[in-house]
Design a protein around this motif. Structure first.
Motif, PDB file in Angstrom:
ATOM      1  N   PRO A 128       0.811  -1.232   0.000  1.00 20.46           N
ATOM      2  CA  PRO A 128       0.000   0.000   0.000  1.00 20.46           C
ATOM      3  C   PRO A 128       0.833   1.265   0.000  1.00 20.46           C
ATOM      4  CG  PRO A 128      -0.123  -1.126   2.130  1.00 20.46           C
ATOM      5  CD  PRO A 128       0.528  -2.065   1.179  1.00 20.46           C
ATOM      6  N   LEU A 129       2.014   1.244   0.634  1.00 17.58           N
ATOM      7  CA  LEU A 129       2.864   2.433   0.626  1.00 17.58           C
ATOM      8  C   LEU A 129       3.407   2.699  -0.770  1.00 17.58           C
ATOM      9  CD1 LEU A 129       4.885   2.019   3.956  1.00 17.58           C
ATOM     10  CD2 LEU A 129       2.873   3.439   3.527  1.00 17.58           C
ATOM     11  N   MET A 130       3.788   1.630  -1.474  1.00 22.34           N
ATOM     12  CA  MET A 130       4.284   1.800  -2.833  1.00 22.34           C
ATOM     13  C   MET A 130       3.166   2.210  -3.786  1.00 22.34           C
ATOM     14  SD  MET A 130       7.539   1.292  -3.154  1.00 22.34           S
ATOM     15  CE  MET A 130       7.636   0.955  -4.896  1.00 22.34           C
ATOM     16  N   ALA A 131       1.937   1.791  -3.489  1.00 21.85           N
ATOM     17  CA  ALA A 131       0.828   2.095  -4.397  1.00 21.85           C
ATOM     18  C   ALA A 131       0.381   3.541  -4.294  1.00 21.85           C
ATOM     19  CB  ALA A 131      -0.356   1.167  -4.101  1.00 21.85           C
ATOM     20  N   THR A 132       0.573   4.167  -3.140  1.00 22.05           N
ATOM     21  CA  THR A 132       0.076   5.533  -2.947  1.00 22.05           C
ATOM     22  C   THR A 132       0.910   6.523  -3.753  1.00 22.05           C
ATOM     23  OG1 THR A 132      -0.525   4.905  -0.693  1.00 22.05           O
ATOM     24  CG2 THR A 132      -0.523   7.247  -1.224  1.00 22.05           C
ATOM     25  N   PRO A 133       0.296   7.366  -4.572  1.00 19.72           N
ATOM     26  CA  PRO A 133       1.058   8.345  -5.354  1.00 19.72           C
ATOM     27  C   PRO A 133       1.824   9.329  -4.475  1.00 19.72           C
ATOM     28  CG  PRO A 133      -1.167   8.107  -6.223  1.00 19.72           C
ATOM     29  CD  PRO A 133      -1.132   7.376  -4.919  1.00 19.72           C
ATOM     30  N   HIS A 134       2.934   9.833  -4.998  1.00 19.37           N
ATOM     31  CA  HIS A 134       3.745  10.804  -4.263  1.00 19.37           C
ATOM     32  C   HIS A 134       2.929  12.009  -3.826  1.00 19.37           C
ATOM     33  CE1 HIS A 134       7.013   8.570  -6.269  1.00 19.37           C
ATOM     34  NE2 HIS A 134       7.784   9.012  -5.318  1.00 19.37           N
ATOM     35  N   SER A 135       2.152  12.538  -4.761  1.00 16.58           N
ATOM     36  CA  SER A 135       1.444  13.785  -4.463  1.00 16.58           C
ATOM     37  C   SER A 135       0.368  13.578  -3.408  1.00 16.58           C
ATOM     38  CB  SER A 135       0.836  14.365  -5.742  1.00 16.58           C
ATOM     39  OG  SER A 135       0.062  13.390  -6.415  1.00 16.58           O
ATOM     40  N   ALA A 136      -0.290  12.412  -3.383  1.00 16.74           N
ATOM     41  CA  ALA A 136      -1.298  12.155  -2.358  1.00 16.74           C
ATOM     42  C   ALA A 136      -0.664  12.116  -0.978  1.00 16.74           C
ATOM     43  CB  ALA A 136      -2.034  10.849  -2.651  1.00 16.74           C
ATOM     44  N   LEU A 137       0.481  11.431  -0.851  1.00 16.25           N
ATOM     45  CA  LEU A 137       1.181  11.406   0.434  1.00 16.25           C
ATOM     46  C   LEU A 137       1.662  12.802   0.812  1.00 16.25           C
ATOM     47  CD1 LEU A 137       3.371   8.160   0.539  1.00 16.25           C
ATOM     48  CD2 LEU A 137       1.508   8.803   2.062  1.00 16.25           C
ATOM     49  N   ALA A 138       2.116  13.575  -0.178  1.00 17.04           N
ATOM     50  CA  ALA A 138       2.591  14.932   0.113  1.00 17.04           C
ATOM     51  C   ALA A 138       1.459  15.811   0.632  1.00 17.04           C
ATOM     52  CB  ALA A 138       3.215  15.543  -1.145  1.00 17.04           C
ATOM     53  N   GLY A 140      -1.291  14.757   2.139  1.00 11.10           N
ATOM     54  CA  GLY A 140      -1.595  14.279   3.474  1.00 11.10           C
ATOM     55  C   GLY A 140      -0.583  14.752   4.501  1.00 11.10           C
ATOM     56  N   LEU A 141       0.696  14.811   4.097  1.00 15.07           N
ATOM     57  CA  LEU A 141       1.727  15.302   5.016  1.00 15.07           C
ATOM     58  C   LEU A 141       1.518  16.783   5.326  1.00 15.07           C
ATOM     59  CD1 LEU A 141       4.291  14.517   6.552  1.00 15.07           C
ATOM     60  CD2 LEU A 141       5.617  15.173   4.526  1.00 15.07           C
ATOM     61  N   VAL A 142       1.046  17.558   4.349  1.00 15.38           N
ATOM     62  CA  VAL A 142       0.719  18.965   4.602  1.00 15.38           C
ATOM     63  C   VAL A 142      -0.352  19.066   5.678  1.00 15.38           C
ATOM     64  CG1 VAL A 142      -0.326  21.035   3.609  1.00 15.38           C
ATOM     65  CG2 VAL A 142       1.401  19.781   2.324  1.00 15.38           C
ATOM     66  N   PHE A 143      -1.410  18.277   5.542  1.00 17.63           N
ATOM     67  CA  PHE A 143      -2.484  18.299   6.536  1.00 17.63           C
ATOM     68  C   PHE A 143      -2.004  17.836   7.910  1.00 17.63           C
ATOM     69  CE2 PHE A 143      -6.099  17.632   3.220  1.00 17.63           C
ATOM     70  CZ  PHE A 143      -5.789  18.866   2.677  1.00 17.63           C
ATOM     71  N   LEU A 144      -0.890  17.110   7.918  1.00 18.84           N
ATOM     72  CA  LEU A 144      -0.382  16.559   9.173  1.00 18.84           C
ATOM     73  C   LEU A 144       0.537  17.521   9.906  1.00 18.84           C
ATOM     74  CD1 LEU A 144      -0.730  13.768  10.580  1.00 18.84           C
ATOM     75  CD2 LEU A 144       1.428  13.084   9.525  1.00 18.84           C
ATOM     76  N   ILE A 145       1.462  18.195   9.174  1.00 17.62           N
ATOM     77  CA  ILE A 145       2.516  18.978   9.832  1.00 17.62           C
ATOM     78  C   ILE A 145       2.332  20.472   9.704  1.00 17.62           C
ATOM     79  CG2 ILE A 145       4.165  17.110   9.444  1.00 17.62           C
ATOM     80  CD1 ILE A 145       5.409  18.827   7.220  1.00 17.62           C
ATOM     81  N   ALA A 146       1.281  20.930   9.036  1.00 18.79           N
ATOM     82  CA  ALA A 146       1.045  22.374   8.924  1.00 18.79           C
ATOM     83  C   ALA A 146       0.818  22.973  10.313  1.00 18.79           C
ATOM     84  CB  ALA A 146      -0.160  22.634   8.029  1.00 18.79           C
ATOM     85  N   PRO A 147       0.997  24.293  10.473  1.00 16.29           N
ATOM     86  CA  PRO A 147       0.756  24.919  11.789  1.00 16.29           C
ATOM     87  C   PRO A 147      -0.640  24.640  12.346  1.00 16.29           C
ATOM     88  CG  PRO A 147       1.899  26.440  10.336  1.00 16.29           C
ATOM     89  CD  PRO A 147       1.552  25.244   9.495  1.00 16.29           C
ATOM     90  N   SER A 148      -1.616  24.417  11.485  1.00 17.19           N
ATOM     91  CA  SER A 148      -2.956  24.038  11.948  1.00 17.19           C
ATOM     92  C   SER A 148      -3.236  22.573  11.649  1.00 17.19           C
ATOM     93  CB  SER A 148      -4.014  24.899  11.260  1.00 17.19           C
ATOM     94  OG  SER A 148      -3.955  24.734   9.845  1.00 17.19           O
ATOM     95  N   GLY A 149      -2.168  21.787  11.465  1.00 10.66           N
ATOM     96  CA  GLY A 149      -2.324  20.390  11.089  1.00 10.66           C
ATOM     97  C   GLY A 149      -2.698  19.492  12.258  1.00 10.66           C
ATOM     98  N   TRP A 150      -2.840  18.220  11.937  1.00 10.25           N
ATOM     99  CA  TRP A 150      -3.327  17.239  12.900  1.00 10.25           C
ATOM    100  C   TRP A 150      -2.377  17.073  14.082  1.00 10.25           C
ATOM    101  CZ3 TRP A 150      -4.776  11.438  11.745  1.00 10.25           C
ATOM    102  CH2 TRP A 150      -5.835  11.066  12.570  1.00 10.25           C
ATOM    103  N   VAL A 151      -1.067  17.116  13.822  1.00  7.78           N
ATOM    104  CA  VAL A 151      -0.101  16.935  14.910  1.00  7.78           C
ATOM    105  C   VAL A 151      -0.242  18.042  15.948  1.00  7.78           C
ATOM    106  CG1 VAL A 151       2.355  16.912  15.480  1.00  7.78           C
ATOM    107  CG2 VAL A 151       1.530  15.667  13.470  1.00  7.78           C
ATOM    108  N   VAL A 152      -0.331  19.287  15.498  1.00  3.20           N
ATOM    109  CA  VAL A 152      -0.479  20.412  16.436  1.00  3.20           C
ATOM    110  C   VAL A 152      -1.805  20.306  17.174  1.00  3.20           C
ATOM    111  CG1 VAL A 152      -0.642  22.921  16.620  1.00  3.20           C
ATOM    112  CG2 VAL A 152       1.030  21.894  15.072  1.00  3.20           C
ATOM    113  N   ARG A 153      -2.842  19.854  16.511  1.00  2.00           N
ATOM    114  CA  ARG A 153      -4.152  19.738  17.144  1.00  2.00           C
ATOM    115  C   ARG A 153      -4.133  18.722  18.287  1.00  2.00           C
ATOM    116  NH1 ARG A 153      -8.706  21.363  13.658  1.00  2.00           N
ATOM    117  NH2 ARG A 153      -7.885  22.398  11.807  1.00  2.00           N
ATOM    118  N   LEU A 346      -2.431   9.452   5.203  1.00  3.27           N
ATOM    119  CA  LEU A 346      -3.586   8.963   4.466  1.00  3.27           C
ATOM    120  C   LEU A 346      -4.863   9.080   5.305  1.00  3.27           C
ATOM    121  CD1 LEU A 346      -2.064   5.789   2.775  1.00  3.27           C
ATOM    122  CD2 LEU A 346      -2.536   7.999   1.727  1.00  3.27           C
ATOM    123  N   ALA A 347      -4.726   8.829   6.607  1.00  2.00           N
ATOM    124  CA  ALA A 347      -5.901   8.901   7.477  1.00  2.00           C
ATOM    125  C   ALA A 347      -6.457  10.316   7.551  1.00  2.00           C
ATOM    126  CB  ALA A 347      -5.537   8.392   8.874  1.00  2.00           C
TER     127      ALA A 347
END
Length: 592
Positions: A128-138, A140-153, A346-347
């Protein structure tokens, strides 16, 4: 249940493959003899023609826009661009950092996890990691590490006191670390998959047992006796990762800095400028990216020679333990961390696509809805069908050529020059993966415009096949070469024609690896951004091109819907391939 080593059964009962009578010579198959030249033409001619079409504009010659006087003025304009040195430095820093860290983590995990249950668990997660396109993971990573992203929340405001998103530079940081992290999420699984494939071709377990009996630790023993054996097979994959990291565009547009961007992203910005004269410095930037890749590959070979010389001296000393084993083991532990980051990326895409209201600093959406999917359904349908059609066509076309090449190779396996020919083919297959896409796609687009094929589905399928075919061949070659030819000899001894033996015996047995290889090729096609953009002339919209465009500033819920659709398509392809493989194994009586 029949075993993979059981002979075929016919009307007369069991036939022993080893006791097969003398066979008539295989029938001549002219179409197989042209398979290799045709395959090389399919994916080498676009690369070489595209490079030629990029060189001319870089030196001021593109009559279509009125530039008919070759000169070096384009290079002077390119060199005077503000922030050029920063773009070059950023390109080299992020490309080399992503490659070296990916290699260290992949090798460290392979060394640490050899023979452990955790190693088998992560190996199953690679698909599944190999199947996921680069841009989709990128995205998702934006939503994760942005200043208002999931990690900060998760940690706000309780642990941080941040009632509003902090003023922190994460996505687009000038150092490029988010870009490096985004590349690691895809390159570590790729190199780990290549390492696991190489391990199957050496006697790793026996050699590790011998080294362990001499008092070496598990990681130390792996580095000393296994790594030198698998490295020759990893050299080209590592070179491909380095070339990709130095020239990536879609991930750089999503995660990288924008002022100035990486050199490849800057070239694409010039190519897309409404002022057509800007394609000239864009071509110069594309050739500079190519020069950086060539210089980096040469530097890598030089560094490899130094490491080999130093490594031989280190091996001869025979000292147990040391910092090398500790570094490898520590780096390897980052592999499951990256896998977790990918899963979270992805989540969070899925969460945003179903969130009606998700205000900061809430860790979870307060309301859920299907409205975003319903509103985007009509807009998604066209790019979804285009992505599916292009991916299936490019994969099927590539699969036919790859199977023909491998079958011709199998019928000529006894020739003395077969190993050398196989190595030359491997190097040729890696050429589209080593040449930066931005360096030849613009030139190829110019040729497509002149031939009237620009923006057509056939052109996009052809360009996709340039990148799908190498991955499909690399995925299928080892299983195809490992096929036990005694099955074919048994079929021929029963009077079956070579063609019928191929369709009724060999292909059904090799259908599982063929299905998985096609799933890999389809996933590659779904994730292609620049090839679709240039060959389609901006008129062929796919899930990837639309998702990258939306990532520049659309509603997160809309972006999440498109990114989830983009990521789901190759995952569904892998699920279908696995189901087909299981069904084929059952029909073949367990033969593998």
């Amino acid at each position: 249940m029949a075993s993979a080593h059981q002979p075929l059964t016919g009307a007369a009962g069991w036939v022993s493959p080893t006791a097969a009578p003398a066979l008539r010579p295989p029938a001549r198959t002219p179409w197989l003899r042209v398979a290799l030249p045709l395959t090389l033409a399919v994916f080498l001619l676009p690369v070489l023609a595209g490079l030629a079409g990029t060189v001319a504009p870089a030196f001021g010659w593109l009559p279509a826009i009125g530039a008919a006087q070759p000169s070096l003025a384009v290079w002077r304009e390119f060199a005077a661009h503000p922030g050029l040195s920063t773009s070059v430095a950023l390109t080299l820093a992020t490309g080399w950092a992503a490659t070296l860290l990916s290699l260290l983590i992949a090798l460290g995990w392979a060394a640490w996890a050899q023979g452990r249950p955790a190693g088998r668990w992560l190996a199953r997660a690679l698909a599944p990691l190999m199947a996921t396109p680069h841009s989709a993971l990128a995205i998702g990573l934006v939503f994760l590490i942005a200043p208002s992203g999931w990690v900060v929340r998760w940690v706000s405001p309780g642990l941080t006191g941040w009632d509003t998103p902090p003023d922190l530079a994460t996505v687009g940081h000038p150092s490029g670390w988010p870009l490096v992290l985004g590349l690691l999420l895809k390159e570590v699984p790729y190199l780990l998959l290549m390492t696991l494939g190489a391990l199957h071709q050496v006697q790793a377990r026996q050699h590790l047992a011998a080294a362990r009996s001499l008092g070496y630790g598990p990681v130390d023993a792996w580095v000393r006796v296994v790594l030198p054996q698998v490295w020759p097979q990893l050299r080209l994959p590592v070179a491909a990762v380095l070339a990709f990291s130095l020239s990536v565009v879609d991930v750089a547009l999503v995660l990288g800095p924008g002022h100035p961007p990486t050199l490849a992203a800057l070239a694409v910005r010039w190519f897309a400028d409404p002022d057509l004269r800007q394609v000239l410095p864009g071509a110069a930037a594309a050739l500079t990216v190519l020069a950086l890749v060539v210089a980096s590959l040469a530097l890598g070979r030089w560094a490899e020679a130094i490491v080999a010389r130093v490594g031989r001296a280190w091996l001869q000393r025979g000292r147990r333990g040391g910092p090398v084993a500790m570094l490898m083991a520590t780096a390897g532990l980052a592999a499951p961390v990256l896998a977790a980051v990918s899963a979270l990326a992805l989540a969070v895409l899925v969460l945003w696509s179903f969130a009606r209201q998700w205000r900061y600093p809430m860790a979870w959406p307060s309301q859920w809805t299907l409205d975003h999917w319903q509103r985007q359904a009509e807009a998604l349908w066209g790019p979804l069908l285009a992505t599916l059609g292009i991916g299936l066509a490019a994969t099927l076309f590539s699969a036919v050529l790859v199977v023909a090449c491998l079958e011709q190779e199998a019928r000529q396996a006894r020739r003395a020059d077969a190993p050398a020919a196989r190595q030359r083919l491997l190097v040729a297959l890696y050429l589209p993966l080593l040449v930066p896409q931005v360096a030849f796609l613009f030139g190829l687009q110019v040729l497509l415009v002149r031939s009237g094929l620009d923006g057509t589905g056939a052109a996009v399928v052809w360009v996709h096949a340039v990148f799908v075919l190498p991955y499909l061949h690399l995925s299928l070659a080892d299983p195809w070469r490992a096929f036990d030819a005694r099955y074919i000899r048994s079929a021929l001894s029963l009077g079956v024609s070579p063609a019928r033996a191929f369709w009724r015996v060999k292909l059904p047995i090799l259908l599982p690896p063929l299905a998985i290889a096609c799933a890999v090729g389809f996933a590659v096609s779904v994730g292609l951004y620049l090839p679709t953009l240039f060959a389609g002339g901006g008129r062929v919209a796919t899930l990837t091109t639309e998702a990258v465009t939306l990532a520049a500033g659309a509603d997160r819920r809309v972006i999440g819907s498109w990114a989830v659709a983009q990521a789901a398509l190759p995952l569904l392809g892998f699920a279908f391939a696995l189901a087909l493989a299981r069904s084929a194994r059952r029909r073949a009586g367990g033969m593998d």
